[in-house]
Design an enzyme around this catalytic site. Structure first.
Site, PDB file in Angstrom:
ATOM      1  N   ASN A   1      -1.496  27.192 -15.276  1.00  0.00           N
ATOM      2  CA  ASN A   1      -2.741  27.459 -15.985  1.00  0.00           C
ATOM      3  C   ASN A   1      -3.630  26.214 -16.027  1.00  0.00           C
ATOM      4  OD1 ASN A   1      -4.723  28.436 -17.644  1.00  0.00           O
ATOM      5  ND2 ASN A   1      -3.389  28.960 -19.341  1.00  0.00           N
TER       6      ASN A   1
ATOM      7  N   GLU B   1       3.278  33.073 -20.132  1.00  0.00           N
ATOM      8  CA  GLU B   1       2.980  34.451 -20.525  1.00  0.00           C
ATOM      9  C   GLU B   1       3.046  34.611 -22.047  1.00  0.00           C
ATOM     10  OE1 GLU B   1       5.221  33.470 -18.377  1.00  0.00           O
ATOM     11  OE2 GLU B   1       4.997  34.518 -16.464  1.00  0.00           O
TER      12      GLU B   1
ATOM     13  N   GLY C   1       5.726  21.288 -25.732  1.00  0.00           N
ATOM     14  CA  GLY C   1       4.793  21.779 -26.742  1.00  0.00           C
ATOM     15  C   GLY C   1       3.627  20.874 -27.067  1.00  0.00           C
ATOM     16  N   GLU C   2       3.450  19.774 -26.345  1.00  0.00           N
ATOM     17  CA  GLU C   2       2.382  18.825 -26.678  1.00  0.00           C
ATOM     18  C   GLU C   2       1.262  18.783 -25.652  1.00  0.00           C
ATOM     19  OE1 GLU C   2       4.150  15.174 -29.034  1.00  0.00           O
ATOM     20  OE2 GLU C   2       5.065  15.291 -27.052  1.00  0.00           O
TER      21      GLU C   2
END
Length: 442
Positions: A348, A68, A322-323
């Protein structure tokens, strides 16, 4: 009558949340002990700000977790560009979201952990930051937040709005319907995820005139900068994979690794040079997977240890955060997890599609079913949804067997992504500006 009952129910909730405050504080300390709260910034969850509030109007964006929060970033950037006079505050709840999002927000955005929904904490938070408007992502419908904001004259918007089937059943009960009806009446704008979600919100008595459509913000995938060291690491991995067949299983939850590893064994029989990249939802899970495989005598490369893909190493476990978006560019096929066991609700798929991967997912996709259907409607090849392990094996075998089929699926996914992502952020900005900001700042 319904409004009166809603106020009565809110009064009960407010009293209960106030009474439970000492226990919630102890629970928060316990979560900190377990590493589930930030070791230094956890007091922000109690409404204690760690940064000063700048003068002038302030817009608060709130998202619960990573997905989100990432979906909110393009809208935050648009707001910052269109209204440089606004200070923007961003909050999330989870540490995993914090570790990733802190590096993706534009400079000048204030980032804090979200306050607990108790009367004292929420009043302290709102009184300190004094937002002119609050933008809530998806389904964070907390009574004290909404009612206290309304009482203080703060405008409210709900973006990518959704309510799960379980929550809808819960809120639809005669006992609770007046409360959710009262809460939704305080919003100036609700932008639902889909037509079905719009119907759900109307059945929960949201005023029809505040419901508007824009498209799913999770299609608004943006590139983001990473450090030179991280980029060099990605490029190094790309070189190691250059002469190998590759597929990735991303956002894997506990229990799903068994499905993925069983598929890996089958594929290895035909493609002995194959590399399976496993990206668990939580880094600790990745370390557990690697440890278990090593105990079985398997050769595993672990990303956090900067292990190399040596000859004979066919499993690469990513236990970092984060990658993922950059890693998708290293594989022609991506299986999106959180979708292979009952009770899961998918993740997602648009990030993999944007990178040009052939996209596969399992049967349990929750509210992401709308995203799957929209992409398949544009091109049936854009997403392969399989019902379980055997179908996943077959689908991956077909993709590995025929490069033309693989390329057709990759092109279809990217085409569908571009068609569905176009103009979403601009439409959301227009709705926010006309229905929320212009009124809140007038």
């Amino acid at each position: 009558m319904a409004a009166t009952k809603g106020k009565l129910l809110y009064g009960i909730y407010r009293a209960l949340s106030y009474g439970l405050s000492p226990w919630l504080y102890l629970h928060l300390r316990w979560r900190k002990h377990l590493g589930l709260e930030h070791p230094l910034r956890w007091p922000e969850r109690l409404g204690s700000a760690s940064l000063p509030r700048p003068p002038g109007p302030l817009l608060w964006f709130h998202a619960v977790s990573l997905g989100e929060g990432v979906a909110a970033i393009p809208v935050i950037k648009e707001c910052a560009q269109r209204r440089p006079d606004l200070t923007i505050l961003m909050t999330t709840t989870t540490v995993s979201a914090f570790e990733v999002i802190k590096n993706r927000l534009p400079s000048g955005i204030i980032y804090q952990f979200a306050p607990l929904d108790t009367p004292t904490v929420m009043d302290a938070f709102l009184s300190y930051w004094k937002p002119n408007a609050i933008v809530i992502m998806e389904s964070e419908l907390w009574p004290n937040l909404i009612m206290d904001a309304s009482r203080k004259g703060i405008a409210l918007a709900l973006l990518n709005a959704r309510v799960s089937a379980k929550s809808f059943k819960h809120w639809s009960r005669p006992l609770l319907l007046p409360l959710i009806s009262l809460m939704l009446s305080k919003f100036s704008l609700i932008v639902p995820l889909s037509t079905m979600q719009a119907i759900n919100f109307q059945l929960l008595h949201a005023p029809p005139f505040i419901i508007n459509f824009s498209g799913d913000l999770k299609f608004a995938v943006e590139e983001f900068d990473i450090s030179e060291g991280e980029m060099n690491s990605i490029e190094g991995l790309k070189i190691q994979l250059a002469q190998r067949r590759v597929w990735m299983a991303s956002s894997i939850h506990k229990g799903e690794e068994e499905v993925i590893l069983n598929v890996h064994k089958v594929l290895m029989q035909v493609h002995p040079d194959l590399v399976t990249i496993i990206v668990p939802r939580h880094p600790q899970h990745g370390q557990e997977i690697a440890q278990n495989l090593k105990k079985e005598g398997k050769s595993v490369a672990l990303r956090s240890q900067r292990d190399k893909l040596l000859p004979g190493t066919n499993i690469y476990v990513v236990d970092t955060l984060g990658e993922l978006r950059h890693l998708y560019k290293l594989t022609p096929m991506a299986v999106i997890g959180g979708s292979f066991l009952p009770g899961f609700a998918g993740h997602n798929i648009s990030e993999a599609a944007a990178a040009g991967c052939a996209v596969l997912t399992g049967p349990y996709v929750g509210h992401f079913s709308r995203m799957v259907l929209e992409m398949q409607r544009l091109n049936p090849l854009s997403v392969l949804q399989v019902c379980g392990q055997l179908e996943l094996e077959e689908a991956l075998q077909n993709l590995l067997r025929d490069d033309k089929v693989l390329e057709a699926h990759r092109a279809a996914a990217k085409q569908a992504y571009h068609a569905l992502s176009s103009g979403i952020v601009a439409r959301v900005w227009n709705l926010l500006n006309h229905q929320v900001l212009q009124r809140a700042l007038s």
